[in-house]
Design a protein around this motif. Structure first.
Motif, PDB file in Angstrom:
ATOM      1  N   ASP A   1       5.856  10.548 -20.474  1.00 40.23           N
ATOM      2  CA  ASP A   1       5.009  10.095 -19.366  1.00 40.23           C
ATOM      3  C   ASP A   1       5.298   8.627 -19.033  1.00 40.23           C
ATOM      4  OD1 ASP A   1       3.701  12.562 -19.220  1.00 40.23           O
ATOM      5  OD2 ASP A   1       2.217  11.963 -20.713  1.00 40.23           O
ATOM      6  N   ALA A   2       5.441   7.803 -20.075  1.00 36.03           N
ATOM      7  CA  ALA A   2       5.742   6.384 -19.868  1.00 36.03           C
ATOM      8  C   ALA A   2       7.097   6.221 -19.198  1.00 36.03           C
ATOM      9  CB  ALA A   2       5.707   5.642 -21.203  1.00 36.03           C
ATOM     10  N   ALA A   3       8.068   7.028 -19.618  1.00 38.49           N
ATOM     11  CA  ALA A   3       9.410   6.950 -19.034  1.00 38.49           C
ATOM     12  C   ALA A   3       9.393   7.333 -17.555  1.00 38.49           C
ATOM     13  CB  ALA A   3      10.364   7.862 -19.809  1.00 38.49           C
ATOM     14  N   VAL A   4       8.641   8.392 -17.228  1.00 37.45           N
ATOM     15  CA  VAL A   4       8.521   8.815 -15.827  1.00 37.45           C
ATOM     16  C   VAL A   4       7.852   7.720 -15.000  1.00 37.45           C
ATOM     17  CG1 VAL A   4       7.377  10.444 -14.267  1.00 37.45           C
ATOM     18  CG2 VAL A   4       8.538  11.276 -16.314  1.00 37.45           C
ATOM     19  N   SER A   5       6.816   7.118 -15.550  1.00 35.91           N
ATOM     20  CA  SER A   5       6.115   6.037 -14.847  1.00 35.91           C
ATOM     21  C   SER A   5       7.058   4.883 -14.548  1.00 35.91           C
ATOM     22  CB  SER A   5       4.928   5.535 -15.676  1.00 35.91           C
ATOM     23  OG  SER A   5       3.953   6.532 -15.827  1.00 35.91           O
ATOM     24  N   LEU A   6       7.845   4.473 -15.550  1.00 34.83           N
ATOM     25  CA  LEU A   6       8.730   3.326 -15.379  1.00 34.83           C
ATOM     26  C   LEU A   6       9.869   3.628 -14.413  1.00 34.83           C
ATOM     27  CD1 LEU A   6       8.813   2.087 -19.065  1.00 34.83           C
ATOM     28  CD2 LEU A   6       7.939   0.812 -17.100  1.00 34.83           C
ATOM     29  N   LEU A   7      10.434   4.827 -14.486  1.00 40.82           N
ATOM     30  CA  LEU A   7      11.491   5.186 -13.546  1.00 40.82           C
ATOM     31  C   LEU A   7      10.956   5.236 -12.122  1.00 40.82           C
ATOM     32  CD1 LEU A   7      14.428   5.953 -13.148  1.00 40.82           C
ATOM     33  CD2 LEU A   7      13.812   8.350 -13.554  1.00 40.82           C
ATOM     34  N   THR A   8       9.740   5.762 -11.972  1.00 41.87           N
ATOM     35  CA  THR A   8       9.095   5.795 -10.659  1.00 41.87           C
ATOM     36  C   THR A   8       8.851   4.384 -10.133  1.00 41.87           C
ATOM     37  OG1 THR A   8       7.991   7.887 -11.167  1.00 41.87           O
ATOM     38  CG2 THR A   8       7.055   6.562  -9.388  1.00 41.87           C
ATOM     39  N   ILE A   9       8.382   3.502 -11.014  1.00 42.25           N
ATOM     40  CA  ILE A   9       8.131   2.112 -10.626  1.00 42.25           C
ATOM     41  C   ILE A   9       9.406   1.443 -10.138  1.00 42.25           C
ATOM     42  CG2 ILE A   9       7.552  -0.171 -11.548  1.00 42.25           C
ATOM     43  CD1 ILE A   9       5.555   1.363 -13.424  1.00 42.25           C
ATOM     44  N   LEU A  10      10.507   1.648 -10.855  1.00 41.44           N
ATOM     45  CA  LEU A  10      11.779   1.039 -10.465  1.00 41.44           C
ATOM     46  C   LEU A  10      12.281   1.623  -9.142  1.00 41.44           C
ATOM     47  CD1 LEU A  10      13.615   0.917 -13.923  1.00 41.44           C
ATOM     48  CD2 LEU A  10      12.683  -1.015 -12.641  1.00 41.44           C
ATOM     49  N   TYR A  11      12.217   2.930  -9.024  1.00 39.68           N
ATOM     50  CA  TYR A  11      12.701   3.627  -7.831  1.00 39.68           C
ATOM     51  C   TYR A  11      11.901   3.242  -6.585  1.00 39.68           C
ATOM     52  CZ  TYR A  11      12.930   7.757  -4.699  1.00 39.68           C
ATOM     53  OH  TYR A  11      13.012   8.583  -3.620  1.00 39.68           O
ATOM     54  N   VAL A  12      10.603   3.371  -6.683  1.00 39.25           N
ATOM     55  CA  VAL A  12       9.733   3.081  -5.538  1.00 39.25           C
ATOM     56  C   VAL A  12       9.606   1.575  -5.323  1.00 39.25           C
ATOM     57  CG1 VAL A  12       7.397   3.310  -4.608  1.00 39.25           C
ATOM     58  CG2 VAL A  12       8.462   5.239  -5.801  1.00 39.25           C
ATOM     59  N   GLY A  13       9.373   0.838  -6.414  1.00 34.63           N
ATOM     60  CA  GLY A  13       9.123  -0.597  -6.310  1.00 34.63           C
ATOM     61  C   GLY A  13      10.289  -1.376  -5.747  1.00 34.63           C
ATOM     62  N   TYR A  14      11.490  -1.132  -6.260  1.00 30.95           N
ATOM     63  CA  TYR A  14      12.638  -1.903  -5.782  1.00 30.95           C
ATOM     64  C   TYR A  14      12.987  -1.533  -4.346  1.00 30.95           C
ATOM     65  CZ  TYR A  14      16.919  -4.590  -5.903  1.00 30.95           C
ATOM     66  OH  TYR A  14      17.897  -5.523  -5.640  1.00 30.95           O
ATOM     67  N   GLY A  15      12.831  -0.244  -4.015  1.00 30.55           N
ATOM     68  CA  GLY A  15      13.119   0.174  -2.638  1.00 30.55           C
ATOM     69  C   GLY A  15      12.222  -0.505  -1.624  1.00 30.55           C
ATOM     70  N   PHE A  16      10.938  -0.539  -1.910  1.00 31.44           N
ATOM     71  CA  PHE A  16      10.009  -1.192  -0.990  1.00 31.44           C
ATOM     72  C   PHE A  16      10.133  -2.718  -1.052  1.00 31.44           C
ATOM     73  CE2 PHE A  16       7.622   2.907  -0.828  1.00 31.44           C
ATOM     74  CZ  PHE A  16       7.605   3.024   0.549  1.00 31.44           C
ATOM     75  N   HIS A  17      10.537  -3.253  -2.202  1.00 29.14           N
ATOM     76  CA  HIS A  17      10.801  -4.696  -2.289  1.00 29.14           C
ATOM     77  C   HIS A  17      11.930  -5.082  -1.333  1.00 29.14           C
ATOM     78  CE1 HIS A  17      11.744  -8.678  -3.933  1.00 29.14           C
ATOM     79  NE2 HIS A  17      13.003  -8.279  -3.929  1.00 29.14           N
ATOM     80  N   ALA A  18      13.016  -4.324  -1.369  1.00 29.20           N
ATOM     81  CA  ALA A  18      14.150  -4.605  -0.485  1.00 29.20           C
ATOM     82  C   ALA A  18      13.737  -4.465   0.976  1.00 29.20           C
ATOM     83  CB  ALA A  18      15.300  -3.650  -0.804  1.00 29.20           C
ATOM     84  N   PHE A  19      12.971  -3.420   1.268  1.00 26.22           N
ATOM     85  CA  PHE A  19      12.474  -3.170   2.620  1.00 26.22           C
ATOM     86  C   PHE A  19      11.659  -4.357   3.131  1.00 26.22           C
ATOM     87  CE2 PHE A  19       9.243  -1.055   5.403  1.00 26.22           C
ATOM     88  CZ  PHE A  19      10.114  -0.581   6.371  1.00 26.22           C
ATOM     89  N   LEU A  20      10.765  -4.863   2.296  1.00 20.81           N
ATOM     90  CA  LEU A  20       9.906  -5.987   2.674  1.00 20.81           C
ATOM     91  C   LEU A  20      10.697  -7.287   2.762  1.00 20.81           C
ATOM     92  CD1 LEU A  20       7.172  -7.310   3.183  1.00 20.81           C
ATOM     93  CD2 LEU A  20       6.720  -7.212   0.725  1.00 20.81           C
TER      94      LEU A  20
ATOM     95  N   LEU B   1       0.826  -1.206   0.000  1.00 23.59           N
ATOM     96  CA  LEU B   1       0.000   0.000   0.000  1.00 23.59           C
ATOM     97  C   LEU B   1       0.860   1.257   0.000  1.00 23.59           C
ATOM     98  CD1 LEU B   1      -2.860  -0.955   2.509  1.00 23.59           C
ATOM     99  CD2 LEU B   1      -3.052  -0.640   0.029  1.00 23.59           C
ATOM    100  N   MET B   2       1.931   1.256   0.778  1.00 26.62           N
ATOM    101  CA  MET B   2       2.825   2.415   0.814  1.00 26.62           C
ATOM    102  C   MET B   2       3.473   2.626  -0.548  1.00 26.62           C
ATOM    103  SD  MET B   2       4.644   2.499   4.583  1.00 26.62           S
ATOM    104  CE  MET B   2       5.572   0.967   4.355  1.00 26.62           C
ATOM    105  N   ALA B   3       3.852   1.522  -1.200  1.00 24.61           N
ATOM    106  CA  ALA B   3       4.463   1.624  -2.525  1.00 24.61           C
ATOM    107  C   ALA B   3       3.482   2.220  -3.536  1.00 24.61           C
ATOM    108  CB  ALA B   3       4.943   0.254  -2.987  1.00 24.61           C
ATOM    109  N   ILE B   4       2.233   1.766  -3.486  1.00 21.68           N
ATOM    110  CA  ILE B   4       1.208   2.288  -4.407  1.00 21.68           C
ATOM    111  C   ILE B   4       0.991   3.782  -4.166  1.00 21.68           C
ATOM    112  CG2 ILE B   4      -1.242   2.203  -5.018  1.00 21.68           C
ATOM    113  CD1 ILE B   4      -1.141  -0.819  -4.424  1.00 21.68           C
ATOM    114  N   ILE B   5       0.934   4.176  -2.905  1.00 21.76           N
ATOM    115  CA  ILE B   5       0.750   5.597  -2.580  1.00 21.76           C
ATOM    116  C   ILE B   5       1.960   6.403  -3.053  1.00 21.76           C
ATOM    117  CG2 ILE B   5       0.507   7.266  -0.707  1.00 21.76           C
ATOM    118  CD1 ILE B   5      -0.991   5.034   0.847  1.00 21.76           C
ATOM    119  N   GLY B   6       3.163   5.845  -2.886  1.00 22.33           N
ATOM    120  CA  GLY B   6       4.362   6.525  -3.366  1.00 22.33           C
ATOM    121  C   GLY B   6       4.328   6.727  -4.868  1.00 22.33           C
ATOM    122  N   LEU B   7       3.898   5.696  -5.598  1.00 28.08           N
ATOM    123  CA  LEU B   7       3.727   5.812  -7.043  1.00 28.08           C
ATOM    124  C   LEU B   7       2.708   6.897  -7.379  1.00 28.08           C
ATOM    125  CD1 LEU B   7       4.074   4.742  -9.987  1.00 28.08           C
ATOM    126  CD2 LEU B   7       2.274   3.079  -9.463  1.00 28.08           C
ATOM    127  N   LYS B   8       1.594   6.884  -6.684  1.00 22.39           N
ATOM    128  CA  LYS B   8       0.533   7.883  -6.909  1.00 22.39           C
ATOM    129  C   LYS B   8       1.071   9.298  -6.701  1.00 22.39           C
ATOM    130  CE  LYS B   8      -3.971   9.344  -5.113  1.00 22.39           C
ATOM    131  NZ  LYS B   8      -3.511  10.694  -4.698  1.00 22.39           N
TER     132      LYS B   8
END
Length: 263
Positions: free
Chosen positions: A106-125, A32-39
């Motif tokens: 827009d697609a590039a920003v979305s993907l960079l955000t996904i990698l930045y936020v997603g991998y960080g929270f993946h490692a955290f979890l 949920l935190m990752a989704i909010i971060g993406l948002k």
């Protein structure tokens, strides 16, 4: 100030309780935190998460965040990289279908955000789910919090030389060094009380990396906000901003330590 303190107590207590509990409740919280971060980051770009591109971005994000063990249980016959590529192609198709209302940028920003936020929270979890995961998680979090506090108080009392005024005008070199020193002190004390590593030298290396990278994570978030002209990444936590305002250092530190296999 009263609202800030109250929000901090309630949110902090809930976060610590779910962290200690672990398992699926903690995994759901992190997702949920990752989704909010993406948002929050998409909102800076004036893009809604409640759209086809936003939905695809959320799905790619969750694939990155979900722990490897959980993901393997889904038996999708696809690895994470393949799903990210499929999602990338889907976002590119939307640039055509939307007639460039949703652009390549827009697609590039979305993907960079996904990698930045997603991998960080993946490692955290993932760290929490490992053996000795709870003390390891708090070991790193305590250093991150110490870095933030040390930098603030040393900078406020002794800071004279600006660190990076174009990005964050209030930060100083003296405060930055104070933050690293605070991380080292906390790491040494934690290791003495709850030994996690065989070597104190190894602990010092990790502490210095956390002290430096934690401040880099904060500066990166400041750069985002300055570029998009916003004060806070979001309004979820009254008096504290958004999820990324609270976890900017955390996702950067955990990403770095995780990919370097230091934890």
């Amino acid at each position: 100030m009263k609202q800030r303190v109250l929000t901090g107590i309630i949110a902090g207590a809930a976060f610590i309780a779910l962290t200690v509990l672990g398992g699926y409740p903690f995994a759901i919280l992190v997702c949920l935190m990752a989704i909010i971060g993406l948002k929050e980051l998409l909102a800076m770009k004036k893009k809604s998460i409640f759209s086809l591109s936003g939905l695809i971005s959320v799905l790619i994000l969750l694939v990155l965040v979900i722990p490897n063990d959980y993901f393997s249980q889904l038996d999708l016959h696809l690895n994470v990289f393949n799903i990210v590529v499929i999602g990338t192609l889907a976002l590119l198709i939307i640039t055509v279908l939307s007639k460039n209302e949703y652009t390549f940028e827009d697609a590039a920003v979305s993907l960079l955000t996904i990698l930045y936020v997603g991998y960080g929270f993946h490692a955290f979890l993932d760290v929490r789910l490992n053996e000795n995961g709870l003390p390891m998680l708090f070991f790193i979090l305590f250093m991150i919090w110490a870095t933030d506090s040390g930098a603030y108080f040393v900078g406020k009392s002794l800071g004279k030389t600006k660190l990076w005024p174009a990005i964050s005008p209030n930060k100083t070199i003296e405060g930055s060094l104070g933050g690293v020193f605070a991380a080292v002190i906390v790491a040494v004390v934690f290791q003495m009380i709850q030994p996690l590593f065989d070597s104190m030298a190894y602990v010092l290396v990790i502490a210095i990396i956390v002290g430096v990278s934690g401040q880099l994570g904060d500066l990166i978030q400041s750069a985002f906000k300055r570029y998009y002209g916003v004060k806070d990444s979001g309004t979820l936590l009254p008096g504290h901003g958004g999820i990324l305002d609270r976890f900017d250092s955390t996702i950067f530190v955990f990403s770095l330590l995780y990919v370097l296999q230091l934890i």
